[in-house]
Design a protein around this motif. Structure first.
Motif, PDB file in Angstrom:
ATOM      1  N   UNK A 272       4.581  -5.466  -7.759  1.00 57.77           N
ATOM      2  CA  UNK A 272       3.263  -5.202  -8.355  1.00 57.77           C
ATOM      3  C   UNK A 272       2.767  -6.428  -9.125  1.00 57.77           C
ATOM      4  N   UNK A 273       3.670  -7.096  -9.810  1.00 52.97           N
ATOM      5  CA  UNK A 273       3.261  -8.287 -10.565  1.00 52.97           C
ATOM      6  C   UNK A 273       3.015  -9.476  -9.641  1.00 52.97           C
TER       7      UNK A 273
ATOM      8  N   UNK B 259      -1.423 -14.980  -5.615  1.00 48.03           N
ATOM      9  CA  UNK B 259      -1.741 -15.499  -4.284  1.00 48.03           C
ATOM     10  C   UNK B 259      -2.307 -16.908  -4.365  1.00 48.03           C
ATOM     11  N   UNK B 260      -3.211 -17.120  -5.311  1.00 46.35           N
ATOM     12  CA  UNK B 260      -3.806 -18.436  -5.521  1.00 46.35           C
ATOM     13  C   UNK B 260      -2.735 -19.474  -5.852  1.00 46.35           C
TER      14      UNK B 260
ATOM     15  N   UNK C 100       5.966  -9.675   1.294  1.00 45.91           N
ATOM     16  CA  UNK C 100       6.220  -8.615   0.327  1.00 45.91           C
ATOM     17  C   UNK C 100       5.016  -7.759  -0.016  1.00 45.91           C
ATOM     18  N   UNK C 101       3.824  -8.272   0.154  1.00 37.60           N
ATOM     19  CA  UNK C 101       2.624  -7.522  -0.240  1.00 37.60           C
ATOM     20  C   UNK C 101       2.114  -6.586   0.848  1.00 37.60           C
TER      21      UNK C 101
ATOM     22  N   UNK D 242      -2.259  -4.531  -4.005  1.00 40.26           N
ATOM     23  CA  UNK D 242      -2.927  -5.813  -4.203  1.00 40.26           C
ATOM     24  C   UNK D 242      -2.914  -6.735  -2.999  1.00 40.26           C
ATOM     25  N   UNK D 243      -2.564  -6.206  -1.835  1.00 42.04           N
ATOM     26  CA  UNK D 243      -2.392  -7.051  -0.653  1.00 42.04           C
ATOM     27  C   UNK D 243      -3.643  -7.872  -0.314  1.00 42.04           C
TER      28      UNK D 243
END
Length: 184
Positions: free
Chosen positions: A83-84, A91-92, A104-105, A110-111
């Motif tokens: 989640x974190x 991503x940035x 993992x996402x 938050x994908x």
């Protein structure tokens, strides 16, 4: 005699490379398996963006010494860690550093934000790399300019330098614009 030394040296190098390659396959060492806090291990794997299948790597690594991971504890830690990780800012950051995305996402809340910003970060990384390559080429051309003998060669080198200067301006403008897309 030289041939034998080379063959021995080659044989030793090959053996060392094989040993290194084989030892690098395990996700955890024997002592890590024996002393693992599985919740903390899951948290760390999640924070690194590892997929849930990472636990299978630990199961395989630890099975060799008869240790079974605590799946429930690992899952709880991984959920918190992932989640974190699956955020726009993560991503940035990962894209900007040209880090490998471990998947993992996938399927996480938050994908989309992670992937959009990961790709933007990678694009920015590529632009910055091109800017550096151009700087190196400009320096090389400056050296060449000092050694050319004819006016025609000088004009050719200067034309190449002008094209690179224009490209540098374009890249800097793109980089500035991309920074505006950074998550806040």
């Amino acid at each position: 005699m030289k041939n034998r030394r080379w063959n021995r040296a080659t044989g030793v190098a090959v053996c060392l490379l094989l040993a290194f390659a084989l030892s690098g396959c395990a996700s955890m060492s024997e002592s890590q398996c024996r002393q693992a806090d599985w919740s903390a291990r899951g948290l760390a794997d999640g924070r690194e963006g590892r997929s849930a299948q990472r636990l299978d790597d630990h199961v395989e690594a630890c099975a060799k010494i008869g240790v079974a991971p605590d799946r429930s504890a690992w899952d709880k830690g991984w959920e918190q860690g992932i989640r974190s990780y699956c955020t726009a800012s993560s991503g940035w950051r990962e894209g900007l550093r040209n880090q490998t995305y471990w998947g993992g996402c996938r399927g996480q809340a938050g994908e989309d934000a992670f992937m959009n910003h990961y790709q933007l970060g990678q694009q920015l990384y590529s632009l910055q790399q091109q800017l550096q390559r151009n700087d190196g080429e400009l320096q090389r051309l400056e050296q060449v300019l000092r050694t050319v003998k004819t006016d025609e060669e000088r004009a050719n080198v200067r034309a190449q330098m002008r094209r690179l200067d224009i490209d540098q301006l374009r890249l800097r403008a793109l980089i500035t614009g991309m920074h505006l897309a950074a998550p806040r």
